[in-house]
Design a protein around this motif. Sequence first.
Motif, mmCIF file in Angstrom:
data_model
loop_
_atom_site.group_PDB
_atom_site.id
_atom_site.type_symbol
_atom_site.label_atom_id
_atom_site.label_comp_id
_atom_site.label_asym_id
_atom_site.label_seq_id
_atom_site.Cartn_x
_atom_site.Cartn_y
_atom_site.Cartn_z
ATOM 1 N N ARG A 135 18.177 -52.198 -74.748
ATOM 2 C CA ARG A 135 17.466 -52.028 -76.012
ATOM 3 C C ARG A 135 17.884 -50.704 -76.640
ATOM 4 N NH1 ARG A 135 13.175 -54.253 -77.771
ATOM 5 N NH2 ARG A 135 12.345 -54.859 -75.766
ATOM 6 N N CYS A 136 18.188 -50.750 -77.929
ATOM 7 C CA CYS A 136 18.559 -49.563 -78.692
ATOM 8 C C CYS A 136 17.716 -49.498 -79.957
ATOM 9 C CB CYS A 136 20.031 -49.625 -79.074
ATOM 10 S SG CYS A 136 21.149 -49.672 -77.661
ATOM 11 N N LYS A 137 17.761 -48.365 -80.615
ATOM 12 C CA LYS A 137 17.009 -48.181 -81.857
ATOM 13 C C LYS A 137 17.994 -47.821 -82.960
ATOM 14 C CE LYS A 137 13.111 -45.544 -83.650
ATOM 15 N NZ LYS A 137 12.145 -44.481 -83.308
ATOM 16 N N CYS A 138 17.961 -48.575 -84.049
ATOM 17 C CA CYS A 138 18.865 -48.371 -85.174
ATOM 18 C C CYS A 138 18.597 -47.016 -85.825
ATOM 19 C CB CYS A 138 18.691 -49.490 -86.202
ATOM 20 S SG CYS A 138 19.781 -49.332 -87.636
ATOM 21 N N ARG A 139 19.645 -46.263 -86.098
ATOM 22 C CA ARG A 139 19.486 -44.946 -86.720
ATOM 23 C C ARG A 139 19.183 -45.034 -88.207
ATOM 24 N NH1 ARG A 139 23.995 -40.940 -84.078
ATOM 25 N NH2 ARG A 139 23.225 -41.079 -81.941
ATOM 26 N N LEU A 140 19.470 -46.175 -88.823
ATOM 27 C CA LEU A 140 19.194 -46.314 -90.260
ATOM 28 C C LEU A 140 17.800 -46.853 -90.540
ATOM 29 C CD1 LEU A 140 22.597 -47.680 -91.597
ATOM 30 C CD2 LEU A 140 21.664 -45.374 -91.831
ATOM 31 N N CYS A 141 17.472 -47.997 -89.955
ATOM 32 C CA CYS A 141 16.183 -48.634 -90.252
ATOM 33 C C CYS A 141 15.132 -48.383 -89.170
ATOM 34 C CB CYS A 141 16.369 -50.134 -90.461
ATOM 35 S SG CYS A 141 16.837 -51.033 -88.967
ATOM 36 N N THR A 142 15.512 -47.779 -88.070
ATOM 37 C CA THR A 142 14.661 -47.454 -86.915
ATOM 38 C C THR A 142 14.092 -48.673 -86.189
ATOM 39 O OG1 THR A 142 12.583 -47.134 -88.127
ATOM 40 C CG2 THR A 142 14.041 -45.214 -87.921
ATOM 41 N N ARG A 143 14.587 -49.862 -86.480
ATOM 42 C CA ARG A 143 14.137 -51.051 -85.752
ATOM 43 C C ARG A 143 14.813 -51.118 -84.389
ATOM 44 N NH1 ARG A 143 15.107 -55.759 -89.984
ATOM 45 N NH2 ARG A 143 16.738 -54.311 -90.526
ATOM 46 N N SER A 144 14.133 -51.738 -83.459
ATOM 47 C CA SER A 144 14.660 -51.949 -82.123
ATOM 48 C C SER A 144 15.577 -53.174 -82.140
ATOM 49 C CB SER A 144 13.490 -52.172 -81.167
ATOM 50 O OG SER A 144 13.967 -52.452 -79.889
ATOM 51 N N PHE A 145 16.696 -53.083 -81.411
ATOM 52 C CA PHE A 145 17.589 -54.233 -81.263
ATOM 53 C C PHE A 145 18.178 -54.190 -79.866
ATOM 54 C CE2 PHE A 145 20.300 -50.820 -82.663
ATOM 55 C CZ PHE A 145 21.505 -51.006 -81.998
ATOM 56 N N VAL A 146 18.776 -55.296 -79.436
ATOM 57 C CA VAL A 146 19.327 -55.391 -78.084
ATOM 58 C C VAL A 146 20.848 -55.462 -78.143
ATOM 59 C CG1 VAL A 146 19.419 -56.785 -75.979
ATOM 60 C CG2 VAL A 146 17.268 -56.522 -77.214
ATOM 61 N N PHE A 147 21.489 -54.593 -77.384
ATOM 62 C CA PHE A 147 22.937 -54.638 -77.162
ATOM 63 C C PHE A 147 23.106 -55.592 -75.985
ATOM 64 C CE2 PHE A 147 26.804 -51.952 -75.685
ATOM 65 C CZ PHE A 147 27.685 -52.719 -76.435
ATOM 66 N N THR A 148 23.408 -56.855 -76.274
ATOM 67 C CA THR A 148 23.379 -57.914 -75.267
ATOM 68 C C THR A 148 24.485 -57.762 -74.235
ATOM 69 O OG1 THR A 148 24.803 -59.423 -76.481
ATOM 70 C CG2 THR A 148 22.421 -59.547 -76.952
ATOM 71 N N ALA A 149 24.314 -58.447 -73.117
ATOM 72 C CA ALA A 149 25.311 -58.433 -72.048
ATOM 73 C C ALA A 149 26.658 -58.933 -72.564
ATOM 74 C CB ALA A 149 24.830 -59.290 -70.879
ATOM 75 N N GLU A 150 26.640 -59.975 -73.387
ATOM 76 C CA GLU A 150 27.882 -60.529 -73.929
ATOM 77 C C GLU A 150 28.560 -59.528 -74.867
ATOM 78 O OE1 GLU A 150 24.911 -62.209 -74.060
ATOM 79 O OE2 GLU A 150 25.334 -63.519 -72.371
ATOM 80 N N GLU A 151 27.772 -58.826 -75.686
ATOM 81 C CA GLU A 151 28.330 -57.810 -76.579
ATOM 82 C C GLU A 151 28.932 -56.653 -75.785
ATOM 83 O OE1 GLU A 151 25.421 -58.351 -80.472
ATOM 84 O OE2 GLU A 151 24.738 -57.099 -78.792
ATOM 85 N N GLN A 152 28.280 -56.275 -74.693
ATOM 86 C CA GLN A 152 28.811 -55.209 -73.845
ATOM 87 C C GLN A 152 30.119 -55.638 -73.206
ATOM 88 O OE1 GLN A 152 25.832 -53.324 -71.186
ATOM 89 N NE2 GLN A 152 24.394 -54.578 -72.362
ATOM 90 N N LYS A 153 30.165 -56.852 -72.687
ATOM 91 C CA LYS A 153 31.381 -57.359 -72.050
ATOM 92 C C LYS A 153 32.546 -57.324 -73.042
ATOM 93 C CE LYS A 153 32.988 -61.102 -69.105
ATOM 94 N NZ LYS A 153 33.127 -60.292 -67.886
ATOM 95 N N TYR A 154 32.291 -57.756 -74.270
ATOM 96 C CA TYR A 154 33.337 -57.751 -75.290
ATOM 97 C C TYR A 154 33.752 -56.316 -75.635
ATOM 98 C CZ TYR A 154 35.976 -58.831 -79.465
ATOM 99 O OH TYR A 154 36.983 -58.929 -80.384
#
Length: 107
Positions: free
Chosen positions: A65-84
């Motif tokens: 889980r990360c927090k966007c620096r622009l809108c401050t919403r929480s989002f997930v850096f998924t396992a598939e995105e990390q692998k890529y």
Amino acid sequence: MMTSQSGAMSTCSRYPRSTAAGGQERTLAKSHFMTSSIDRSQWCRRSQRTTGHYDEGAAEYEGIRCKCRLCTRSFVFTAEEQKYAYEVEKRFVWYLPKHCKECASSP
């Protein structure tokens, strides 16, 4: 996820919970926290000298889980995105996205 006394989220976390507006806790969908196997031989040479977000015994990527620096919403850096990012794009394994998909795709 780590929260301060005021309930503010830390920048990144592996826990599948978030404190929504109004202090209500919510759980993200399990699909955000699926795993994908780690192939360290595909990491860039510099990354192979460190462990990044995972210890040496870890066999799978996990959603972070990360927090966007622009809108401050929480989002997930998924396992598939990390692998890529780490194995195909050869990004350094300490890399984490700074912006959610919506903010990253806006001009």
